[in-house]
Design an enzyme around this catalytic site. Structure first.
Site, PDB file in Angstrom:
ATOM      1  N   HIS A  35      79.389  33.245  21.908  1.00  0.00           N
ATOM      2  CA  HIS A  35      78.806  33.081  20.570  1.00  0.00           C
ATOM      3  C   HIS A  35      77.738  34.138  20.325  1.00  0.00           C
ATOM      4  CE1 HIS A  35      78.028  30.436  16.993  1.00  0.00           C
ATOM      5  NE2 HIS A  35      77.006  31.295  16.944  1.00  0.00           N
ATOM      6  N   TRP A  46      66.950  35.476  12.858  1.00  0.00           N
ATOM      7  CA  TRP A  46      66.885  34.125  13.427  1.00  0.00           C
ATOM      8  C   TRP A  46      66.086  34.071  14.728  1.00  0.00           C
ATOM      9  CZ3 TRP A  46      70.809  36.210  10.711  1.00  0.00           C
ATOM     10  CH2 TRP A  46      71.319  35.464   9.643  1.00  0.00           C
ATOM     11  N   GLU A  52      74.331  22.559  12.872  1.00  0.00           N
ATOM     12  CA  GLU A  52      73.187  23.263  13.458  1.00  0.00           C
ATOM     13  C   GLU A  52      71.927  22.815  12.716  1.00  0.00           C
ATOM     14  OE1 GLU A  52      73.246  27.563  13.322  1.00  0.00           O
ATOM     15  OE2 GLU A  52      71.736  27.737  14.903  1.00  0.00           O
ATOM     16  N   HIS A 106      80.301  27.071  12.964  1.00  0.00           N
ATOM     17  CA  HIS A 106      78.885  26.726  13.108  1.00  0.00           C
ATOM     18  C   HIS A 106      78.793  25.298  12.590  1.00  0.00           C
ATOM     19  CE1 HIS A 106      78.111  30.952  13.718  1.00  0.00           C
ATOM     20  NE2 HIS A 106      76.817  30.727  13.849  1.00  0.00           N
ATOM     21  N   GLN A 154      78.653  33.054   6.269  1.00  0.00           N
ATOM     22  CA  GLN A 154      77.259  32.672   6.541  1.00  0.00           C
ATOM     23  C   GLN A 154      76.626  31.899   5.378  1.00  0.00           C
ATOM     24  OE1 GLN A 154      74.629  33.463   9.453  1.00  0.00           O
ATOM     25  NE2 GLN A 154      74.439  31.581   8.268  1.00  0.00           N
ATOM     26  N   ASP A 172      74.019  34.454  20.991  1.00  0.00           N
ATOM     27  CA  ASP A 172      73.826  34.206  19.559  1.00  0.00           C
ATOM     28  C   ASP A 172      73.150  35.381  18.842  1.00  0.00           C
ATOM     29  OD1 ASP A 172      74.150  32.726  17.245  1.00  0.00           O
ATOM     30  OD2 ASP A 172      72.569  31.277  17.661  1.00  0.00           O
ATOM     31  N   HIS A 190      76.368  37.191  17.211  1.00  0.00           N
ATOM     32  CA  HIS A 190      76.516  37.784  15.864  1.00  0.00           C
ATOM     33  C   HIS A 190      76.240  39.271  15.992  1.00  0.00           C
ATOM     34  CE1 HIS A 190      76.425  33.904  13.540  1.00  0.00           C
ATOM     35  NE2 HIS A 190      75.844  33.505  14.678  1.00  0.00           N
TER      36      HIS A 190
HETATM   37  N1  17E Z   1      73.508  32.238  11.644  1.00  0.00           N
HETATM   38  C1  17E Z   1      73.540  30.886  11.793  1.00  0.00           C
HETATM   39  O1  17E Z   1      74.057  30.188  10.889  1.00  0.00           O
HETATM   40  N2  17E Z   1      73.034  30.331  12.902  1.00  0.00           N
HETATM   41  C2  17E Z   1      72.496  31.088  13.873  1.00  0.00           C
HETATM   42  N3  17E Z   1      72.009  30.492  14.962  1.00  0.00           N
HETATM   43  C3  17E Z   1      72.442  32.485  13.719  1.00  0.00           C
HETATM   44  C4  17E Z   1      72.968  33.024  12.596  1.00  0.00           C
HETATM   45  C5  17E Z   1      71.826  33.349  14.780  1.00  0.00           C
HETATM   46 FE   FE2 Z   2      75.473  31.473  15.482  1.00  0.00          FE
END
Ligand code: 17E
Ligand code: FE2
Length: 450
Positions: free
Chosen positions: A74, A338, A236, A233, A170, A332, A76
């Protein structure tokens, strides 16, 4: 390519239960980039079979720990090294400000710029023993700059690293609408047509619960129609009522693609109550869903609305593992809106995980490297060609330790990475011993090509 014999490897990661004390040193014969033979006392056995062993280049691994390359499941890659772009700084440290800052700054990036940044990140990961990366590419951008860049890089770097790309919205599948009326869902599908490996989503970020649920239906439908993997995702957030993972598991399972599906982050399981999880875990197990956890990022991003007690925000890695549910790990972020740190050191990510998930029985420590190895390969759907066995590509790394316990205890560095029989780098010349006059050629050995 010349044949190479790697001797005295302490093979660390095989099946569950392999432990330092019972492992025996083995040798690995590589021919044309493939593991031609692996086992104990290989030179003697090969010589007995009439194999011209004295004509083969030998690299003595000195009893060091050897395992398949690490998987970062995982990451980005399009976001790396953007944290200092003007306007990108995340002052509250929340996930949602990160998304906001990125949405305001991403229009400035170009394909060349994404590739250059991502390449730097990949090189960092490689030097920590990673050879398999699943990267998200943000497609909520009418120009699809991230995706174009990462698709090119995937091809250009495939001798060094295997990259899987997620078509990732995103800013949401149904909350994002582009300048020509295109939805995030439209762009995710366009990403699949362009060649992305996985369908992504972000249900907990959608404007309302219905959009989130609709996005999960769309994800499973797209994966089935385009025959792709899924990596969402998912949940989160510390909000324990964010429960999209159950819908994802149920729909993926009914579509027969549970093992091809990954739920990333799932932080809300760290806040959900036990009665809920007790019921849910049966579904997760039956679905054979995979989980990807990013311990450093989520320790940093979650719990931001708490004072004290402050939640950890990490999914239930210990409980999932005990249920036999597959969990792998991801870096990540590397210096993005982030998370301001992150350097691709998966041993560090593992170290955080073992602490935050409280997984330090001796058995758990002996099994720990599996989070970075076979669990990762399972998530990526690459298990068939991954293990160190005859006929598979000769991909492996050497750690500066003589047991798994020592590797985890010392947070040891990776001192050699071999891909298709070719040494990408080596850090310790002393363990690289050619048998001078007998060596034909060992062109890809130290100092390596990185
Ligand atoms: N974008 C997201 O939705 N969640 C994350 N942890 C990161 C980017 C790094
Ligand atoms: Fe992520």
């Amino acid at each position: 390519m010349a044949s190479i014999l790697f001797t005295n490897a302490h093979i660390a990661t095989g099946e569950r239960g392999t432990s330092a004390s019972t492992a025996m040193l083995q040798d690995i014969l590589v021919e044309d980039g493939t593991i031609a033979a692996i086992g104990k006392n290989l030179p003697d056995r090969l010589a007995a079979d009439g194999y011209a062993i004295d004509r083969v280049g030998v690299i003595d691994l000195g009893g060091k720990l050897v395992c398949p390359p690490f998987c970062d499941t995982h990451l980005h890659l399009d976001y790396v090294f953007t944290s200092r772009i003007p306007g990108a700084e995340n002052t509250t440290g929340t996930l949602f400000e990160g998304i906001q800052r990125w949405s305001e700054t991403k229009a400035t990036q170009t394909v060349e710029d994404v590739k250059a940044r991502a390449k730097t990140a990949i090189e960092k990961e490689l030097l920590h023993g990673v050879q398999f990366i699943r990267s998200h590419a943000d497609v909520t951008d009418p120009n699809l700059t991230s995706l174009r860049a990462l698709l090119e890089l995937k091809e250009e770097m495939h001798d060094l690293v295997t990259i899987q790309i997620v078509s990732f919205p995103q800013e949401g599948m149904y909350s994002y609408v582009g300048p020509h009326g295109e939805t995030g869902a439209d762009l995710v599908e366009e990403g699949l047509r362009m060649g992305a490996d996985c369908v992504g989503g972000i249900p907990h970020f959608e404007q309302c619960r219905e959009f989130g649920a609709r996005s999960i239906h769309t994800i499973v439908d797209l994966a089935s129609r385009y025959d792709r993997l899924i990596d969402v995702h998912c949940d989160e957030t510390d909000d324990p009522t964010s429960r999209y993972v159950e819908l994802l598991a149920a729909l993926a399972s009914q579509a027969g693609i549970g093992p091809m599906t990954t739920a990333s982050h799932t932080c809300s399981l760290g806040s959900a109550d036990n009665a809920y999880f007790f019921h849910l875990k049966k579904l997760l197990k039956n679905a054979q869903l995979n989980f990807a956890c990013a311990p450093t990022e989520n320790l940093y991003l979650q719990g931001r609305q708490d004072t004290y007690p402050k939640r950890r925000g990490i999914t239930r890695v210990k409980e999932l593992t005990e249920e036999g549910i597959n969990v792998s790990l991801g870096q990540d972020s590397m210096q993005d809106p982030w998370y301001p740190l992150g350097n691709g050191n998966m041993m560090l990510i593992l170290d955080y995980l073992l602490h935050v998930a409280q997984m330090m029985s001796f058995t758990e420590i002996d099994d720990a490297l599996q989070f970075l190895t076979i669990n990762g390969a399972t998530t990526l759907g690459m298990r068939d060609s991954y293990d160190l066995k005859q006929g598979n590509p000769a991909n492996f790394i050497v750690l500066d330790a003589s047991s798994v316990f020592e590797a985890v205890y010392e947070r040891c560095p990776v001192i050699r990475s071999v891909r298709n029989g070719r040494t990408l780098f080596t850090r310790n010349e002393t363990i690289c011993k050619h048998y001078a006059d007998q060596v034909i050629a060992c062109p890809h050995d130290a100092p390596g090509i990185l």
